[in-house]
Design an enzyme around this catalytic site. Structure first.
Site, PDB file in Angstrom:
ATOM      1  CG  HIS A 175      -0.438   0.102   2.538  1.00 36.36           C
ATOM      2  ND1 HIS A 175      -0.202   1.308   3.152  1.00 36.36           N
ATOM      3  CD2 HIS A 175      -0.099  -0.842   3.442  1.00 36.36           C
ATOM      4  CE1 HIS A 175       0.253   1.100   4.377  1.00 36.36           C
ATOM      5  NE2 HIS A 175       0.346  -0.193   4.573  1.00 36.36           N
ATOM      6  CG  ASP A 223       2.564   0.579   7.807  1.00 35.58           C
ATOM      7  OD1 ASP A 223       2.301  -0.090   6.790  1.00 35.58           O
ATOM      8  OD2 ASP A 223       1.764   0.742   8.748  1.00 35.58           O
ATOM      9  CD  GLU A 251      -2.934  -1.381   5.534  1.00 37.69           C
ATOM     10  OE1 GLU A 251      -2.876  -2.417   6.232  1.00 37.69           O
ATOM     11  OE2 GLU A 251      -2.553  -0.262   5.955  1.00 37.69           O
ATOM     12  CD  GLU A 252      -1.611   2.482   7.608  1.00 39.26           C
ATOM     13  OE1 GLU A 252      -2.270   1.898   8.483  1.00 39.26           O
ATOM     14  OE2 GLU A 252      -0.396   2.282   7.443  1.00 39.26           O
ATOM     15  CG  HIS A 306      -0.073   3.087  12.492  1.00 35.34           C
ATOM     16  ND1 HIS A 306      -1.319   2.531  12.670  1.00 35.34           N
ATOM     17  CD2 HIS A 306       0.421   2.551  11.343  1.00 35.34           C
ATOM     18  CE1 HIS A 306      -1.567   1.691  11.684  1.00 35.34           C
ATOM     19  NE2 HIS A 306      -0.524   1.686  10.865  1.00 35.34           N
TER      20      HIS A 306
END
Length: 349
Positions: free
Chosen positions: A71, A181, A209-210, A320
């Site tokens: 992603h 990420d 995606e998140e 994150h």
């Protein structure tokens, strides 16, 4: 890998606003000579969910049976209100830990307006307030504006903001950046697109995606592969104060081959294939020792009649957060193991 990953992590691509990342990936793909290892075809650029899907022909013709997925988006913020004093109220995009956001720099909108996430000064808080993590609605962003009118000249409601963190190698081969990420998965796929492949492969660079693996569902439904390998990151909890049984995995111990997480039970045969390839090639590997997290596999697995899925991840600390940390050696080994996986699939398909 780290040079490419550095380039990708400098880009801003908060969920729903991935265009800057998509353009950079497209530029990279277009710079690959068509004679270099097989024809590349752009299947989908900027679908309604802003995915980017690319097909590369390999030595063995198998069509769209195998898909790699990573992603493009990252966590961040979105502006929801401008106060009379010129401060910005906002919401988090994705699962950001608000405890680590206070005092962190951000850039907002296409103009990259600089700001700092703020909170009421500690000497003005009550004893009870100091015992708890602040609620998101108590935070604000200071962009240096003197009032609402000045702020409105710089930002608009709905503008996204990304954290600021200059990528760098530090310590014993560790790599620090925001958006590892999942720019590491994107970097692996771009490296493979530069190579001659043993079979046809569809590469899905997904969006959002998140915020719920939304782009992956569309990509999986459109491509309908038989097998999908998701290239991702996963939470490393090898930190002081974390009980041993909750440490999940650790940077430097090799790519993480998952058998299950919070969203997916992975295909057992694909798990065994990845493990055997790693062990036979003396590539260090690990698996999750604690069931947690999730990724695009959970959406891809469920499209149409179902897809066999596997996940190969880099163990990354502080996911994150404004800055994350992973192992440069793990990133290289992700690429090596993915390359071996493609060769193994070419023999089976």
């Amino acid at each position: 890998m780290t040079d490419l990953l550095t380039e990708l992590c400098r880009l801003n691509g908060v969920s729903g606003d991935e265009d800057e990342v998509m353009r950079a990936i497209l530029d990279h793909i277009r710079a690959i000579p068509q004679r270099q290892g097989g024809e590349i075809t752009l299947l989908d650029r900027g679908s309604p969910l802003r995915n980017l899907t690319v097909f590369k022909r390999g030595r063995k013709s198998t069509g769209n049976k195998l898909m790699l997925c990573a992603h493009m988006d990252e966590v961040g913020i979105i502006v929801t209100r401008i106060t009379d004093e010129g401060f910005l109220k906002f919401g988090f995009v994705g699962g950001v830990d608000r405890r680590v956001a206070i005092g962190k720099p951000v850039v907002i909108g296409r103009g990259r307006v600089p700001g700092v996430i703020g909170l009421k000064a500690i000497h003005l808080t009550t004893k009870e307030e100091r015992k708890k993590a602040p609620k998101a609605d108590s935070l604000y962003i200071d962009i240096g504006a003197k009032d609402r009118e000045s702020a409105e000249k710089l930002v608009e409601l709905g503008d996204c903001g990304a954290f600021v963190c200059e990528p760098e190698i530090f310590g014993d081969g560790l790599f620090k950046a925001k958006a590892i990420d999942d720019r590491v998965g994107c970097a692996v796929m771009l490296k493979l697109l530069e190579e001659e492949l043993p079979l046809d492969v569809t590469f899905a660079f997904t969006a959002q995606e998140e915020v719920g693996c939304r782009g992956a569902f569309g990509a999986g439904f459109s491509v309908t592969p038989e097998i999908a390998l998701v290239l991702e990151t996963t939470t490393a909890a090898d930190l002081p104060g974390v009980e041993d049984h909750r440490k999940v995995c650790a940077p430097g111990k090799g790519p993480v081959i998952s058998y299950m997480d919070g969203g997916t039970v992975y295909d057992r045969r694909l798990f065994e294939t990845l493990r055997t390839l790693a062990e036979d090639s003396h590539i260090p590997w690990q698996t999750k020792e604690y069931i947690a997290g999730g990724n695009d596999a959970q959406a891809i697995q469920r499209v149409k009649s179902g897809v066999r899925v596997a996940a190969l991840s880099a163990a990354v600390r502080y996911l994150h957060a404004p800055a994350s940390v992973g192992s440069a050696a793990d990133f290289e080994n992700m690429l090596k193991l993915t390359r071996l996986f493609l060769a193994g699939m070419a023999e089976q398909m």
